[in-house]
Design a protein around this motif. Structure first.
Motif, PDB file in Angstrom:
ATOM      1  N   LEU A 476       0.852  -1.171  -0.029  1.00  0.00           N
ATOM      2  CA  LEU A 476      -0.006  -0.108  -0.016  1.00  0.00           C
ATOM      3  C   LEU A 476       0.783   1.164  -0.057  1.00  0.00           C
ATOM      4  O   LEU A 476       0.774   2.222  -0.862  1.00  0.00           O
ATOM      5  N   LYS A 477       1.918   1.078   0.869  1.00  0.00           N
ATOM      6  CA  LYS A 477       2.948   2.346   0.859  1.00  0.00           C
ATOM      7  C   LYS A 477       3.686   2.637  -0.428  1.00  0.00           C
ATOM      8  O   LYS A 477       3.659   3.696  -1.000  1.00  0.00           O
ATOM      9  N   ARG A 478       3.934   1.470  -1.227  1.00  0.00           N
ATOM     10  CA  ARG A 478       4.584   1.463  -2.425  1.00  0.00           C
ATOM     11  C   ARG A 478       3.717   2.041  -3.498  1.00  0.00           C
ATOM     12  O   ARG A 478       3.909   2.923  -4.206  1.00  0.00           O
ATOM     13  N   VAL A 479       2.487   1.502  -3.518  1.00  0.00           N
ATOM     14  CA  VAL A 479       1.846   2.177  -4.538  1.00  0.00           C
ATOM     15  C   VAL A 479       1.292   3.772  -4.382  1.00  0.00           C
ATOM     16  O   VAL A 479       1.058   4.171  -5.461  1.00  0.00           O
ATOM     17  N   GLN A 480       1.521   4.093  -3.159  1.00  0.00           N
ATOM     18  CA  GLN A 480       1.084   5.461  -2.877  1.00  0.00           C
ATOM     19  C   GLN A 480       2.306   6.280  -3.228  1.00  0.00           C
ATOM     20  O   GLN A 480       1.830   7.558  -3.529  1.00  0.00           O
ATOM     21  N   SER A 481       3.516   5.611  -3.231  1.00  0.00           N
ATOM     22  CA  SER A 481       4.758   6.629  -3.276  1.00  0.00           C
ATOM     23  C   SER A 481       5.178   6.740  -4.913  1.00  0.00           C
ATOM     24  O   SER A 481       6.086   7.059  -4.881  1.00  0.00           O
ATOM     25  N   THR A 482       4.798   5.466  -5.471  1.00  0.00           N
ATOM     26  CA  THR A 482       5.397   5.236  -6.769  1.00  0.00           C
ATOM     27  C   THR A 482       4.553   5.898  -7.859  1.00  0.00           C
ATOM     28  O   THR A 482       3.203   6.070  -8.039  1.00  0.00           O
ATOM     29  N   THR A 483       5.335   6.811  -8.766  1.00  0.00           N
ATOM     30  CA  THR A 483       4.841   7.398  -9.639  1.00  0.00           C
ATOM     31  C   THR A 483       5.084   7.082 -11.139  1.00  0.00           C
ATOM     32  O   THR A 483       6.317   6.637 -11.304  1.00  0.00           O
ATOM     33  N   LEU A 484       4.235   6.792 -12.047  1.00  0.00           N
ATOM     34  CA  LEU A 484       4.307   6.325 -13.394  1.00  0.00           C
ATOM     35  C   LEU A 484       4.437   7.434 -14.162  1.00  0.00           C
ATOM     36  O   LEU A 484       3.274   8.131 -14.320  1.00  0.00           O
ATOM     37  N   PRO A 485       5.453   7.519 -14.933  1.00  0.00           N
ATOM     38  CA  PRO A 485       5.408   8.768 -16.183  1.00  0.00           C
ATOM     39  C   PRO A 485       4.584   8.471 -17.181  1.00  0.00           C
ATOM     40  O   PRO A 485       4.229   7.112 -17.491  1.00  0.00           O
ATOM     41  N   PRO A 486       4.036   9.583 -17.940  1.00  0.00           N
ATOM     42  CA  PRO A 486       3.164   9.021 -19.191  1.00  0.00           C
ATOM     43  C   PRO A 486       4.495   8.500 -20.108  1.00  0.00           C
ATOM     44  O   PRO A 486       5.421   8.883 -20.294  1.00  0.00           O
ATOM     45  N   SER A 487       3.618   7.538 -20.931  1.00  0.00           N
ATOM     46  CA  SER A 487       4.441   6.620 -21.754  1.00  0.00           C
ATOM     47  C   SER A 487       3.405   6.196 -22.926  1.00  0.00           C
ATOM     48  O   SER A 487       2.362   5.954 -22.697  1.00  0.00           O
ATOM     49  N   GLU A 488       4.005   6.029 -24.225  1.00  0.00           N
ATOM     50  CA  GLU A 488       2.993   5.241 -25.003  1.00  0.00           C
ATOM     51  C   GLU A 488       2.489   3.757 -24.561  1.00  0.00           C
ATOM     52  O   GLU A 488       1.044   3.734 -24.755  1.00  0.00           O
ATOM     53  N   GLU A 489       3.273   2.906 -23.957  1.00  0.00           N
ATOM     54  CA  GLU A 489       2.903   1.818 -23.394  1.00  0.00           C
ATOM     55  C   GLU A 489       1.715   1.914 -22.452  1.00  0.00           C
ATOM     56  O   GLU A 489       0.692   1.250 -22.409  1.00  0.00           O
ATOM     57  N   LEU A 490       2.003   2.685 -21.661  1.00  0.00           N
ATOM     58  CA  LEU A 490       0.841   3.067 -20.440  1.00  0.00           C
ATOM     59  C   LEU A 490      -0.453   3.591 -20.963  1.00  0.00           C
ATOM     60  O   LEU A 490      -1.425   3.262 -20.714  1.00  0.00           O
ATOM     61  N   ASN A 491       0.000   4.552 -21.789  1.00  0.00           N
ATOM     62  CA  ASN A 491      -1.580   5.314 -22.347  1.00  0.00           C
ATOM     63  C   ASN A 491      -2.170   4.171 -23.199  1.00  0.00           C
ATOM     64  O   ASN A 491      -3.607   4.418 -23.279  1.00  0.00           O
ATOM     65  N   GLN A 492      -1.573   3.334 -23.813  1.00  0.00           N
ATOM     66  CA  GLN A 492      -2.175   2.317 -24.719  1.00  0.00           C
ATOM     67  C   GLN A 492      -2.921   1.315 -23.647  1.00  0.00           C
ATOM     68  O   GLN A 492      -4.181   0.824 -24.022  1.00  0.00           O
ATOM     69  N   ILE A 493      -2.598   1.066 -22.670  1.00  0.00           N
ATOM     70  CA  ILE A 493      -2.997   0.192 -21.790  1.00  0.00           C
ATOM     71  C   ILE A 493      -4.390   0.876 -21.211  1.00  0.00           C
ATOM     72  O   ILE A 493      -5.538   0.452 -21.066  1.00  0.00           O
ATOM     73  N   LEU A 494      -4.371   2.168 -20.809  1.00  0.00           N
ATOM     74  CA  LEU A 494      -5.411   3.011 -20.289  1.00  0.00           C
ATOM     75  C   LEU A 494      -6.515   2.913 -21.437  1.00  0.00           C
ATOM     76  O   LEU A 494      -7.703   2.974 -21.190  1.00  0.00           O
ATOM     77  N   VAL A 495      -6.115   3.433 -22.510  1.00  0.00           N
ATOM     78  CA  VAL A 495      -7.147   3.780 -23.712  1.00  0.00           C
ATOM     79  C   VAL A 495      -7.880   2.363 -23.904  1.00  0.00           C
ATOM     80  O   VAL A 495      -8.987   2.321 -24.100  1.00  0.00           O
ATOM     81  N   SER A 496      -6.890   1.515 -24.026  1.00  0.00           N
ATOM     82  CA  SER A 496      -7.857  -0.083 -24.349  1.00  0.00           C
ATOM     83  C   SER A 496      -8.777  -0.581 -23.307  1.00  0.00           C
ATOM     84  O   SER A 496      -9.541  -1.147 -23.487  1.00  0.00           O
ATOM     85  N   ARG A 497      -8.539   0.297 -21.887  1.00  0.00           N
ATOM     86  CA  ARG A 497      -9.666  -0.127 -20.780  1.00  0.00           C
ATOM     87  C   ARG A 497     -10.672   0.724 -20.964  1.00  0.00           C
ATOM     88  O   ARG A 497     -11.385   0.776 -19.778  1.00  0.00           O
ATOM     89  N   GLY A 498     -10.680   1.825 -21.668  1.00  0.00           N
ATOM     90  CA  GLY A 498     -11.692   2.922 -21.691  1.00  0.00           C
ATOM     91  C   GLY A 498     -11.756   3.965 -20.642  1.00  0.00           C
ATOM     92  O   GLY A 498     -12.682   4.230 -20.162  1.00  0.00           O
ATOM     93  N   THR A 499     -10.469   4.171 -20.365  1.00  0.00           N
ATOM     94  CA  THR A 499     -10.106   5.369 -19.264  1.00  0.00           C
ATOM     95  C   THR A 499      -8.955   6.204 -20.139  1.00  0.00           C
ATOM     96  O   THR A 499      -8.263   6.135 -21.101  1.00  0.00           O
ATOM     97  N   SER A 500      -9.095   7.519 -19.441  1.00  0.00           N
ATOM     98  CA  SER A 500      -8.260   8.538 -20.257  1.00  0.00           C
ATOM     99  C   SER A 500      -6.712   8.380 -20.140  1.00  0.00           C
ATOM    100  O   SER A 500      -6.305   7.793 -18.993  1.00  0.00           O
TER     101      SER A 500
END
Length: 629
Positions: A476-500
């Protein structure tokens, strides 16, 4: 001529699911314990469906296990197919259900009783129960007299049992065993209020006589999730179930013969289960429904008996044969065990306290179907609580009480002792107002510390539990402190799941809060993820996604517990001015232990609670003034 057969600290009458948990809990807490059963081969018998768990019932099994009970471990050892129900809904209602090998389950539970220190498993029918000073005397049908400091009645459907099939009826326990025919009179002599309830079970049919062609196959879930937090070896699905449906012809056969049903002919006096009606009851109560679903389930791996879930009946045998033969797959089915209804005696649970002890009979406890509930899981939960409390009473310790906010077990018991049971009580997720907090996945977090305090959680299991909680906090502490930068790979995942998609960095926790995104979705971009069990990630994700709702429910729990802390003395409520007549009657009957419990009694209004609070404050003020003088 009676003879003295020995003295015990705790005696349990019945070795079904309630009696097993009661006896094991008492013995494991150090009390000399004896458990009686009419037939040693019926220990842990599953006379109805060959399964453990189900909606809300899976929660109960997990809670029993988290406290140190036995049902979950044994169910895991006997599982032949496992499914997680309600996965299409929110996590509050996810419930585990397992098809079990019923004979293996019975043998395994019997052996656990046989090998438990401080415990004697005894075949014998108790026919008389009486109070002698500070002890209870239990007389068997063979005229042996046993002495006990505490007694737990867990008689299931054996107490005054009577079976009905059409116009044929006879005294019997389940599965053709002897009933407990004499004990009801003894209980009535004590002054215990009894009533008649009824339940039923479907037929069992020969597997080779079923045509599985064209039937829907129901596979188990992979991977198999165990009930017990103690189960470490991987479990596997070893069998499949099938689904079929009744039709218009089935309905015609039943309606043409409905006059031959003892249920509608008036022979059955007992009240049946509201949420598990017989097939003839379904046809009559839902006349516009064209068909009803049934599940064809194996009773075990080394038997050819198949159980027809959803098809209980008390119609005559010839009518049963006729309507079963109208169902696809069962056209030539050969019945091995005829469906039947069974009527039995049970107590009015309003006579019980939250420890499941009878208020007017110290040292006497009730558990399971004897308390007006239905189901193996409800029985086991009550048996555990009764066994723990009987042991603690004998040992001079404080009672063990679970409230509604702690568990489904607490909800079950509170419902029984404050609202009573006008028909066989069945646990459902809708019965809990705190179900988002009382999920099956966090039963260990809620209850294992209590099981440890009781002395029923081993050092090894306690260390395992603490390790899991430490990993959960770290994740819980790790996910609250870990920042993921925007990337093509991450954005493809988000868009494919129907979120911005992201234009700036985002905390991993914030991404997991999105309804469309799961841990599994982010695996490819969450490269620092530790190798924890699936349960850890599931728990963290649920807490993140439902954080606001959980916080609100915990605030409700704290308010409810504030009212629970306002204890009510045993008082004649006719002496309290301002209470309505109905409230006085109900309060004097139930005798609630606190304001919270009083507020849940049917017939006690918010205005009555206000009167009680004012009266209680006045009593406390008088006590303070008296102490100051």
């Amino acid at each position: 001529m009676t003879y003295n057969a020995g003295s015990y600290e705790v005696a349990v009458i019945g070795a079904g699911h309630a009696g097993i948990e009661a006896a094991l809990a008492a013995a494991r807490l150090g009390c000399s314990t004896v458990v009686f059963t009419i037939n040693l081969d019926a220990v842990g018998n599953c006379p109805c469906n060959p399964s453990i768990g189900g909606t809300a019932k899976g929660h109960l099994v997990r809670e029993i296990d988290a406290l140190g009970g036995e049902m979950g471990r044994t169910a895991d050892a006997c599982t032949i197919q496992s499914r997680m129900l309600n996965l299409g809904k929110g996590p509050a209602v996810h419930s585990l259900r397992a098809q079990i090998d019923r004979n293996h389950y019975s043998r395994l539970m019997k052996h656990k009783l046989e090998t438990c220190p401080n415990l004697l498993l005894r075949q014998g029918e108790i026919v008389k129960l009486e109070r002698a000073g500070e002890e209870w005397l239990l007389t068997s049908r063979l005229e042996a007299v046993y002495r006990a400091k505490a007694v737990i009645i867990a008689t299931g459907t054996f107490l005054g049992g009577k079976v009905f099939v059409g116009d044929v009826s006879y005294e019997s326990g389940p599965d053709g065993m002897f009933p407990a025919a004499f004990l009801p009179d003894s209980l009535k002599e004590l002054g215990i209020s009894l009533r008649r309830f009824k339940t039923g079970t479907p037929a069992r049919v020969l597997k080779s006589s079923i045509d599985f062609t064209g039937l829907e196959v129901q596979h188990g879930d992979e991977p198999v999730v165990p009930f017990s937090y103690d189960t470490e070896e991987p479990l596997e699905n070893k069998a499949v179930c099938h689904v079929s449906w009744t039709n218009g012809e089935t309905k015609r056969v039943i309606l043409e013969n409905i006059h031959r049903s003892p249920l509608y002919g008036g022979q059955i006096e007992g009240v049946g289960p509201r949420y598990c009606p017989s097939i003839e009851d379904k046809v009559v109560r839902f006349p516009d429904k064209p068909r009803h679903q049934l599940f064809i389930e194996p009773c075990g791996l080394d038997t050819e008996e198949m159980y027809l879930q959803g098809m209980s009946s008390s119609l005559p045998e010839d009518v049963q044969v006729a309507f079963y033969h109208t169902i696809p797959g069962l056209e030539h089915a050969q019945i091995m065990r005829t469906a039947y209804a069974i009527e039995y005696d049970c107590c009015d649970p309003l006579q019980l306290s939250a420890t499941l002890e009878f208020r007017d009979w110290p040292g006497l406890y009730g558990a399971g179907q004897f308390n007006g509930s239905s189901g193996y899981e409800e029985a086991a939960a009550q048996g555990f609580v009764a066994g723990v409390n009987a042991a603690r009473k004998v040992q001079g310790k404080e009672p063990f009480v679970l409230d509604r906010a702690s568990s489904y077990i607490g909800t079950l018991i509170d419902d029984l002792i404050t609202k009573g049971a006008s028909d066989p009580y069945r646990m459902m997720t809708s019965r809990s107002e705190y179900r988002l907090v009382l999920r099956q996945d966090n039963a260990d977090e809620r209850l294992t510390p209590l099981g440890r305090e009781l002395g029923l959680i081993s050092d090894r299991r306690w260390e395992k539990f603490q390790r899991k909680q430490k990993q959960k906090r770290a994740e819980l502490k790790r996910v609250q402190s870990t920042t993921l930068p925007p990337s093509e790979e991450l954005n493809q995942i988000l868009v494919s799941r129907g979120t911005s998609p992201l234009s700036t960095g985002a905390k991993l926790a914030d991404l997991l809060k999105r309804p469309q995104v799961s841990y599994q979705d982010l695996t490819a971009v969450d490269r620092e993820r530790p190798k924890y069990s699936t349960a850890i990630f599931e728990a963290v994700e649920i807490e993140l996604k439902y954080e606001g709702y959980i916080r609100r429910q915990r605030a409700d729990i704290e308010e409810a517990r504030r009212l629970e802390r306002k204890r009510l003395p045993q008082v004649d409520y006719t002496q309290i001015k301002g209470l309505r007549l109905e409230a006085v009657e109900k309060l004097n009957k139930v005798r609630p232990e606190n304001i919270g419990q009083a507020g849940r009694i049917s017939g006690v209004s918010p205005a009555d609670i206000s009167v009680l609070l004012i009266w209680l404050a006045a009593q406390e003020r008088q006590q303070r003034e008296g102490a100051d003088q």
